[in-house]
Design an enzyme around this catalytic site. Structure first.
Site: not given
Ligand SMILES: [Zn+2]
Lengths: 484, 484
Positions: A75, A150, A174
């Protein structure tokens, strides 16, 4: 060339062990898959194919074992030395960290090969990846729908075979929600099990790094790589016991609780039906079922949206144009701050900074931040009481399956409500595991397991047993058919 | 007419002497090239986390114990939010409502009976970077075209000590701060050098009619950089406020700067409303809970503190309070004194030498007493020569100068080499006395006529003729004899 779609990390490691493929060929196959699908899906913000292949070649050259040579996706809020790390924000465009996050260091030490940095809602604020400053990620199951957020890029990359597993972060859901939306496994570890060193902070008391994977065993493997005690993070203690690889298929002797009061909140019928089926499956596998309540969890949403923005308002104050990242020149320093932050941050980030700043202001602190912390304590007590009777609690991961682009982006409250089943877990600092439990109208549904602090091993055991019984095929049909 | 009394409280910042900064491992050191001692933590790169410096905590606790503070079981860190380029995170990690050291009381002794100053609290925080405004006068912002920031100081450990408003005059403030400084220096926690900025002091000053228990509007005097300026600045502010009230005006809350060269006060800013720093608990750090064992260990490790030493010097050596205080405030000077007193067996004479020649030499050479070439045994040998009458007081000063200049020779050798031995031979001196009386017949006549104060004149003449070596007692006897 090997088909990476549905290829587990465990299977990839076995291919490497058997010398059926080299690390370089394996990395090449994933890079090719990225080449093939990422134009449409936009899971990646940054790839560095030469660096990836170089790392793989180095592993081939020195001989390998274990997970060495298996690719991984990261990420984009995990600091990577010399590799762009934007956290999905314009304000960090062009920023090159001078250190690696602890989890990145762990991956490197384990011989994992990074295929690139994954898209996300700006500073991890969002549930759809639509708030990325660099354009949204699409759901591999249906590109008209969001992948969740997210960590949408991290989920989509694994679902689409662009990485066998990946790392994301979970502040209010997330990891678990995008895992559910993309039909894969996502683990949010106990707060403190994994180091936050080098993880671009959203809400310090809630953020935690965790794995996305095609199987529970793969999630356990990646979790075992990153879970460790790091003196650079004062809130980190590492896992309480060594991470074990789940293998059982029975749930005999386990007590599983269903917080029925939580289900009263709106859940899509398709999701609810699959949830009920999976609960029944738990009983069929030998678990002892019972009902319970979490009386204060319904206030979790409100508490979360005060605590997280409060912490974020301070965490994001460092992006001021003085030392790194975007700077918009202006006649004086205050104008420079204002212009830099006006242009550097997106609307959702600004909204949360403003909420947080307000909640911490003199005269409002106690009514907002203080009250939210009291609710947080009550939620912790609710969970503690439930865990006196149960080994794990189960809830849907999200009240719906993946929604369409634009559906909720203009309605922050509707977007926030998507985290209703996940964020109480963050407030209580507990581990949560989402596994796919079936399809509703062709879209994956997530089943969430919640355990006491540091009970990851048990959650992974339960998740593995259910996974075996469910037999979910994590390959999006449209990609299997080569439609993309 | 109303008489007013001043109500004064101090806020003191002490830079702690540690190897590394408060929350990262950069050296805590000054004088290096700008931005040499920086890292991703103290530059507030994304994802960087503070780790509290255990040595700083222990130093702060030592000071707290020395000031008679209560050490709470648990203290915590908080974020103090404000934007400025010298604050890399745009928040300062400080302690808001649960400081490391809580209420204490500090006794300032004196001829007037002394007074007690309440310590409200002492808490740990990090220092800001240094901003230099290029083009502005004396580095000030007015008129500057740009600003540069040196982050070497950013994140270095500070102990902020806040007193109760127990002080009543500038003189009290100076006496308190002098003793406080000596106490902190004795603990080894800081060198407390106001010129170097390792001790900084702000004063809150208000006045009220004598007898009143309320508080007047207070003004803050910023950053007075010497004990003398602290005393004068406060006196000037009390005078300013008194003058305002006496003509029926009122004091408005303001922050002022005292300019010692013009002895005037300049208003830096007036406070329309209180600053809102939006304090909230620092989620990246755990609370500090010093164990009783640690506290016991630290308490036992404290040296004799100045207040105790003043009392002991007074009681053991019979020194006047003021002398005892002057010597005790500098621990190395006090050590020197005690050794000298023991070697000479004459504490009073040892004190005279310590306060006189020795202190003058130490000040001139900027030396600690322990580093002086004139060690206590060398000085004691000189003092012994004066006591035995071998050298007179003027000659002894010359010998002292030689002891400083040549560390290898002893006092007796110098006396011999320079022919400084006192002449007490009555024949030799008798000849000089006769010659002087013969050369000053008029004065002799005047003396005999009753102008007895001329004895000093004759003594001086004899001393001069003898090259300063004449034993004054013998000269006195001879003159008395001849002039009878
Ligand atoms: Zn540093």
């Amino acid at each position: 060339m090997i088909d990476t779609l549905g290829l587990t990390a465990e299977r990839a490691a076995a291919l490497l062990d058997a010398r059926e493929v080299t690390a370089e060929e394996l990395a090449g196959a994933y890079l090719a898959q990225i080449e093939r699908h990422d134009g449409e899906l936009h899971a990646f913000l940054h790839t560095h194919p030469e660096q990836t292949l170089e790392a793989a070649r180095a592993i081939d050259a020195r001989g390998r074992s274990g997970l060495q040579g298996v690719p991984v996706g990261l990420k984009d809020l995990l600091s990577t030395r010399g590799v762009p790390t934007t956290a999905g924000s314009r304000i960090l465009e062009g920023f090159l960290p001078i250190i690696d996050a602890d989890v990145v260091e762990s991956c490197r030490e384990a011989g994992l090969v990074s295929v690139g940095k994954l898209n996300m809602d700006e500073f991890a604020m969002g549930s759809s990846t639509e708030h990325s400053a660099f354009g949204p990620t699409r759901n591999p199951w249906d590109p008209r729908l969001v992948p969740g957020g997210s960590s949408g890029g991290s989920a989509a990359a694994v679902a689409a075979g662009m990485a066998p597993f990946s790392l994301g972060t979970d502040t209010g859901g997330s990891i678990r929600q995008p895992a559910a939306f993309c039909g894969i496994v996502g683990l949010k570890p106990t707060y403190g099990a994994v180091s936050r060193y080098g993880v671009v902070a959203f809400a310090s008391s809630l953020d935690q790094v965790g794995p996305f994977a095609l199987t529970v065993r793969d999630a356990a493997l990646l979790y075992s790589v990153i879970a460790r005690d790091d003196p650079r993070d004062s809130t980190n203690v590492g896992p309480r016991e060594p991470v074990s690889l789940p293998s059982g298929t029975s749930l005999a002797g386990l007590r599983i609780g269903v917080p029925t009061d939580q289900l009263a909140a709106g859940v899509d019928p398709g999701v609810r039906a699959l949830f009920d089926d999976t609960v029944a499956l738990c009983a069929a596998l030998g678990a002892e079922l019972g009902e319970t309540t979490l009386p204060h969890a319904s206030d979790g949403l409100a508490a979360y949206y005060l605590i997280a923005p409060s912490e974020a308002s301070a965490n994001l104050a460092r992006y001021d144009g003085v030392r790194y990242g975007l700077r918009v020149d202006a006649p004086d320093v205050h104008a420079m701050y204002e212009e830099t932050r006006r242009r550097g941050f997106g609307a959702e980030v600004k909204r949360r900074i403003m909420i947080g700043t307000y909640a911490l202001s003199a005269g409002y602190f106690d009514a907002y931040y203080g009250q939210a912390q009291r609710v947080r304590t009550l939620i912790c007590r609710d969970f503690a009481a439930a865990f006196e009777r149960f080994d794990a609690l189960v809830l849907p991961t999200a009240p719906s399956t993946a929604f369409a682009f634009g559906d909720k982006v203009d309605d922050p409250l509707a977007m926030y409500a998507n985290d209703v089943f996940t964020l109480p877990v963050n407030l209580a600092g507990l581990p949560g595991l989402s596994i796919p439990c079936g399809l509703s109208d062709g879209m994956p549904v997530g089943f969430q397991l919640i355990g006491p602090a540091f009970s990851e091993n048990r959650l992974l055991e339960i998740g593995h047993a259910l996974e075996q019984a469910i037999g979910f095929d994590a390959r999006p049909p449209r990609l299997s058919r080569g439609v993309a | 007419m109303t008489t007013y009394e001043a109500v004064i409280g101090l806020e003191i910042h002490v830079q702690l002497r540690t190897r590394t900064k408060m929350f990262c491992r950069c050296p805590n050191r000054f004088g290096d090239a700008p931005n040499a001692n920086v890292c991703s933590v103290c530059l507030a790169h994304p994802g960087m986390l503070p780790v509290a410096n255990g040595e700083a905590v222990r130093q702060a606790l030592r000071v707290g114990l020395a000031l008679g503070c209560r050490i709470p079981e648990r203290s915590k860190f908080d974020r103090k939010n404000y934007f400025y380029p010298d604050s890399p995170k745009a928040y300062q990690i400080s302690q808001y409502d649960q400081p490391l050291c809580a209420e204490g009381a500090f006794q300032v002794p004196g001829e007037d009976g002394g007074f007690v100053v309440g310590i409200t609290r002492a808490h740990l925080e990090e220092d800001a970077a240094k901003t230099i405004h290029v083009g502005g006068e004396a580095g000030r912002i007015a008129g500057s075209g740009s600003s540069i920031v040196d982050f070497n100081r950013a994140g270095t450990p500070l102990l902020e000590i806040v007193t109760e408003p127990d002080l009543r005059s500038g003189e009290h403030a100076r006496r308190f701060l002098t003793l406080l400084r000596a106490t902190i220096v004795a603990t080894g926690a800081s060198d407390c050098d106001m010129e170097k900025g390792t001790l900084r002091c702000d004063a809150n000053v208000s006045i009220r009619p004598v007898g009143s228990t309320g508080f007047g509007t207070k003004c803050e005097l910023k950053n007075m950089n010497s004990f003398r300026f602290l005393e004068r600045g406060i006196a000037a502010e009390i005078a300013r406020q008194t003058a305002l009230l006496e003509v029926g005006g009122r004091v408005t809350q303001a922050t002022l700067h005292y300019d010692p060269s013009s002895e005037s006060l300049t208003v830096l800013r007036t406070k329309e409303e209180a600053d809102d720093y939006r304090y909230f608990p620092e989620p990246d750090l755990l609370p500090v809970a010093p164990s009783p064992t640690l506290l016991e260990e630290l308490r036992a490790g404290l040296p004799e503190l100045p207040v105790a030493r003043i009392a002991r010097l007074r009681d053991t050596y019979g020194l006047p309070d003021a002398t005892a205080a002057t010597i005790a405030l500098t621990p190395s000077l006090a050590d020197y004194y005690e050794e000298l007193a023991a070697l000479t067996g004459d504490p009073r004479l040892a004190a005279n030498w310590t306060m006189g020649e020795l202190s003058a030499h130490l000040n001139a050479a900027s030396l600690e007493a322990a580093a002086s070439p004139v060690t206590p045994p060398r000085l004691a040998a000189l003092i012994a020569l004066t006591v035995a009458g071998t050298v007179g007081s003027n000659a002894a000063k010359t010998v002292f100068g030689e002891l400083v200049a040549d560390p290898a020779v002893d006092a007796a050798t110098i006396v011999e080499r320079l022919g400084l031995a006192q002449v007490d031979d009555a024949d030799e001196l008798g000849a000089i006395v006769d010659a002087v009386l013969a050369a000053n017949a008029a004065e002799v006549a005047a003396f005999r006529a009753g102008k007895v104060q001329l004895i000093g004149f004759f003594t001086g003449q004899v001393m001069r003729q003898s090259g300063g070596r004449a034993d004054p007692k013998v000269v006195q006897a001879l003159l008395n004899d001849r002039l009878r």
